[in-house]
Enzyme design. Structure first.
Site: not given
Length: 266
Positions: A176, A210, A212-215
């Site tokens: 990412k 932003t 919580g984007t990875g989860c």
């Protein structure tokens, strides 16, 4: 009578603020029309300003939750998130090894606020035990550096990092690159299995909310896999969903707010 929806399981920590962790995972799964289930690995006290405390659950509690769900209900895809210690990493890796469903491994290292969520002593277990169980591994740039030693500054660096991650055994690596300054106005990710290389490019939104984007991205990929999508299609759908969620992210409290998991409904 309608049939049951696909089944998706998150194995992750709880976020009391509701923006990341299992709360974000379950919201994402619902947005994709799958039935979300959860195994809580840790309880955190956190809000828009950061993590105030974290309490890891015993390995036996994690195992009991997992077995209770999988042995009775079943599962079509699993997503892992916060596994803060080597003991938890090894426990979850062993559970995945006994599960036929595809697994998305998000090797969560720090929170959006910079709070450490993975002990240095657990890194080797992630490399040798957890990543080999992954259908897709989804490290961000900080996690890539901790796991591989590669400092990513260019797209060629992303390729090098992906090669190292794949060397640990996952079928696919999603590097990412959302924080990579070299990409300018684009958020660019690299998906590869070592042969097929796909670059996913989306507008970089200036919204600071932003959390919580990875989860959210990892859960969206797992939801797609639970629905029977191939990995590239699941990742593309997840990228589109999280990009929309970032664009619609909203203020919550006095710090960093979450992405909007319900943006498609508004």
């Amino acid at each position: 009578m309608n049939g049951a929806p696909p089944l998706c399981l998150t194995v992750a920590g709880s976020d009391s603020g509701g923006g990341a962790g299992i709360q974000a995972d379950l919201k994402t799964m619902m947005a994709f029309g799958v039935h979300g289930m959860s195994v809580v690995t840790a309880v955190t006290a956190q809000n828009s300003l950061g993590v105030r405390g974290a309490w890891e659950l015993p390995a036996e509690a994690v195992t009991a939750q997992y077995r209770a769900v999988v042995d009775d209900i079943g599962v079509d895809a699993v997503k892992t998130g916060m596994l803060s210690s080597a003991a938890l990493v090894e426990t979850v890796a062993a559970l995945l090894a006994d599960t036929a469903a595809p697994a998305v491994v998000d090797p969560v290292g720090v929170s959006k606020h910079g709070d450490a969520l993975l002990a240095d002593s657990a890194l080797d277990a992630v490399r040798t035990e957890l990543l080999p169980r992954a259908t897709v591994a989804t490290p961000n740039l900080d996690e890539v550096t901790r796991l591989t030693g590669v400092v990513v500054e260019t797209e060629d660096d992303m390729r090098r990092a992906a090669d190292v991650i794949l060397g640990h055994g996952p079928r696919w690596a999603l590097i990412k690159g959302g924080h990579l300054a070299a990409h300018g106005d684009l958020a660019v990710d690299l998906l590869t299995d070592g042969t097929d290389e796909q670059w996913l490019r989306a507008p970089r939104h200036s919204n600071r909310h932003t959390h919580g984007t990875g989860c959210t991205l990892a859960s969206a990929i797992a939801a797609g896999l639970a629905q029977g999508l191939a990995v590239p299609a699941a990742v593309a759908a997840a990228k589109e969903y999280v990009t929309g969620g970032i664009a619609a992210g909203f203020a919550l409290g006095s710090g960093i707010g979450p992405v909007d998991h319900a943006w498609r409904l508004r």
